[in-house]
Design a protein around this motif. Structure first.
Motif, PDB file in Angstrom:
ATOM      1  N   GLN A  26      21.183  23.241 -96.448  1.00 26.95           N
ATOM      2  CA  GLN A  26      21.525  22.908 -97.826  1.00 26.95           C
ATOM      3  C   GLN A  26      22.122  21.505 -97.926  1.00 26.95           C
ATOM      4  O   GLN A  26      21.771  20.727 -98.815  1.00 26.95           O
ATOM      5  N   ASP A 419      10.519  32.776-100.654  1.00 25.70           N
ATOM      6  CA  ASP A 419      11.639  33.562-101.169  1.00 25.70           C
ATOM      7  C   ASP A 419      11.090  34.658-102.077  1.00 25.70           C
ATOM      8  O   ASP A 419      11.193  34.593-103.302  1.00 25.70           O
ATOM      9  N   ASP A 423      16.237  35.535-104.306  1.00 28.83           N
ATOM     10  CA  ASP A 423      17.706  35.553-104.261  1.00 28.83           C
ATOM     11  C   ASP A 423      18.289  34.183-103.979  1.00 28.83           C
ATOM     12  O   ASP A 423      19.502  34.040-103.822  1.00 28.83           O
ATOM     13  N   GLY A 424      17.432  33.154-103.914  1.00 33.26           N
ATOM     14  CA  GLY A 424      17.905  31.800-103.680  1.00 33.26           C
ATOM     15  C   GLY A 424      18.033  31.426-102.224  1.00 33.26           C
ATOM     16  O   GLY A 424      18.284  30.265-101.901  1.00 33.26           O
TER      17      GLY A 424
END
Length: 458
Positions: A26, A419, A423-424
């Protein structure tokens, strides 16, 4: 009766360029997103500079670049070109300092095991180009002053090339390139501070260090508010400039001081907040403006001939195209070999080679060091032309090599980002042993540890 010996299980070999832990991925994705957009702006600024400097309005370009403004009483009467190099690039190095601090505290440089590969690769990627420059320049009777020019990789320009060719480079390769560039930036700022400092004013330097000490104290006391840090930062920068040390050193010093871990109840650390605010300005404004007034060189037949015949220019091109490739690739290979690591089975050493060629793009910092190493305008123009030609050639060659493997990259990219449960979090981080080329349990555990460490105070 024979006694059976206990069977010792071989320790699993570390995977090189495998799946990144989710928190690290991230952070890398956010940094690379800004750098990619900034890289495209940088690319556009370089093209504009070249067109402008070779147009009928070239005299206007020179007049603007050499126009002076500032506060002479404070020793800050600088040309536009120097304001972009000494002033705006301080923002670039501020962000570089924050990113280096984050890597040292919670990133790939946190432990010797994970730091070994990018550090060795970056060190070889700096040492080999410098050595090749010295070999070429000394062997043909040239000056050794430009040995540091081909050392640094321009991450923004490299990412702009990836964006232009639309390659789906896996996150691990992009993260490796980013970490490599971060270590490169540290090497560059050390070179600038040590080798390009003259006529020291010790009183100004002492005052600058006193300002850095106050900056550190404010961070330790958890003092918040831009009205404390912005005036102090400007004062530190001005004092550093007047001390004779290149002013960009002030930027990286403040970046290293900023706290990059969160206190309890904090949504983001001070380093993360500053990087979030300053990084877009640095990537989208500061670095492109520097490129606009640094990359404008006259391109003619005689100028191109000088690049391939003058020892210094030839040394720069050789360092970028041959030295960077050999240094980064051999450094990565040897580090993996002697640490008994194995390459991600989904990738090949050809991918590392393509990334090594991409590291030969040495634009922003190379131009800056070129200006410092060769104060004479005529010599500096030839060095700039050599940097542009070397970087452009490396970009074209890297685009060719990486595009050939884009089918593999696209498959890995789709697997990494799939995904299905929306759910990210990509499913690959929740699918047990299905993660390609990586021990997912190890990655998840590493990510959990890192996330927990990010919550602890520095």
């Amino acid at each position: 009766m024979t006694q059976s010996r206990p069977v010792t299980q071989a320790r699993p070999r570390k995977v090189v360029l495998g799946l990144l832990p989710w928190p690290e991925r991230q952070a890398v994705a956010e940094a690379l997103r800004t750098e990619t957009v900034g890289g495209l702006v940088l690319l556009g600024a370089a093209v504009v500079a070249l067109l402008w400097a070779n147009s009928p309005w070239s005299e206007t370009y020179e007049w603007i670049r050499n126009a002076h403004f500032g506060i002479p009483a404070l020793g800050l009467d600088l040309s536009v070109g120097h304001w972009t190099a000494d002033g705006l690039l301080a923002l670039f190095f501020l962000v570089a300092g924050i990113e280096l601090k984050r890597e040292l505290v919670v990133g790939e440089l946190r432990t010797p095991a994970t730091a070994a590969l990018p550090v060795i690769a970056a060190f070889c990627g700096m040492a080999v180009p410098a050595a090749l420059y010295a070999l070429v320049a000394a062997g043909t009777g040239g000056s050794l002053d430009g040995w540091a020019v081909p050392m640094a990789t321009d991450i923004a320009f490299a990412l702009a090339v990836l964006a232009v060719i639309s390659t789906h480079l896996p996150a691990a390769l992009r993260a490796f390139l980013l970490t490599l560039a971060v270590v490169d930036d540290l090497g560059a700022i050390l070179v600038i501070a040590v080798f390009f400092t003259s006529d020291l004013d010790f009183w100004a330097l002492a005052a600058s260090f006193a300002g850095l000490g106050l900056f550190y104290a404010l961070q330790r006391l958890r003092v918040r508010g831009w009205w404390w840090y912005v005036p102090l930062g400007v004062a530190i920068w001005a004092l550093m400039y007047n001390s004779g040390v290149h002013a960009t050193v002030a930027g990286v010093a403040m970046g290293l001081i900023l706290r990059t871990t969160r206190d309890k109840g904090e949504e983001a650390s001070p380093g993360a907040r500053v990087a979030h605010l300053v990084h877009p300005v640095s990537a989208g404004v500061a670095v492109p403006l520097f490129a606009l007034f640094a990359a404008g060189v006259g391109i003619s037949g005689s100028a191109l001939l000088d690049v391939v015949t003058e020892p210094e220019s030839l040394g720069v091109v050789t360092g970028l195209l041959v030295g960077k490739i050999l240094g980064v690739f051999l450094g990565t290979y040897l580090a993996a070999r002697f640490t008994r690591a194995r390459l991600n089975p989904e990738l090949a050493w050809a991918d590392v080679f393509g990334l090594s060629v991409l590291a030969g793009i040495g634009f922003t910092v190379a131009l800056l060091i070129g200006e410092l190493a060769f104060p004479d305008p005529a010599a500096a123009e030839h060095i700039k032309a050599a940097v542009l030609i070397g970087s452009l050639t490396a970009a074209v060659l890297a685009a060719f090599l990486l595009r050939r493997r884009n089918r593999v990259y696209r498959r890995l990219y789709e697997e990494e980002n799939r995904d299905d449960n929306a759910d990210g979090i990509p499913d690959i981080y929740q699918s047990g042993s299905d993660a390609p080329g990586s021990d997912v349990s190890g990655s998840d555990r590493s990510g959990s540890d890192r996330s927990e460490q990010e919550r602890q105070p520095a």
